[in-house]
Write a protein that holds these residues in place. Sequence first.
Motif, short mmCIF file in Angstrom:
data_model
loop_
_atom_site.label_atom_id
_atom_site.label_comp_id
_atom_site.label_asym_id
_atom_site.label_seq_id
_atom_site.Cartn_x
_atom_site.Cartn_y
_atom_site.Cartn_z
N GLU A 6 -25.21 52.73 -43.09
CA GLU A 6 -24.85 52.41 -41.71
C GLU A 6 -25.97 52.80 -40.74
O GLU A 6 -26.21 52.11 -39.75
N THR A 7 -26.65 53.88 -41.02
CA THR A 7 -27.78 54.30 -40.19
C THR A 7 -28.88 53.25 -40.21
O THR A 7 -29.48 52.94 -39.18
N TYR B 184 -28.49 50.06 -40.66
CA TYR B 184 -28.05 48.94 -39.84
C TYR B 184 -28.15 49.29 -38.35
O TYR B 184 -28.50 48.43 -37.53
N GLN B 185 -27.87 50.52 -37.97
CA GLN B 185 -28.00 50.94 -36.57
C GLN B 185 -29.46 50.93 -36.13
O GLN B 185 -29.77 50.52 -35.01
N TRP B 186 -30.36 51.36 -37.01
CA TRP B 186 -31.79 51.31 -36.69
C TRP B 186 -32.20 49.87 -36.42
O TRP B 186 -32.91 49.59 -35.47
N LYS C 240 -30.28 47.36 -35.45
CA LYS C 240 -29.64 46.90 -34.21
C LYS C 240 -30.40 47.42 -32.98
O LYS C 240 -30.60 46.70 -32.01
N LYS C 241 -30.83 48.69 -33.05
CA LYS C 241 -31.54 49.31 -31.92
C LYS C 241 -33.05 49.07 -31.97
O LYS C 241 -33.78 49.51 -31.07
#
Length: 97
Positions: free
Chosen positions: A54-55, A57-59, A61-62
């Motif tokens: 999930e991290t 995917y967050q990286w 996205k950001k």
Amino acid sequence: MSHDSEQCDSNFLEDALTPRLLEETDPRAILRGGLPDRYLTPDDIAEIFEVPKETVYQWRKKRIGPPGFRIGKYVRYDPADVRAYVTQLKSTDDCAA
């Protein structure tokens, strides 16, 4: 120690060192920097950086992690881009220190 056990020990050492020796003599190993010779998945990135998927995917996205790209519905990462990302982080960290 008998001759047979010495021979066994010698074979064991040869077998243990062979993959490392091949990697050291294979010029592609230097270019890959120890990364696989294929595009990486988000699971691979999570494993390499020891973070949850999930991290990763967050990286993405950001736009703060290693650059990835899409192949259809799948996200992939070029090992060379991942290596460059790590190198950039290290140089930024060295400048801040």
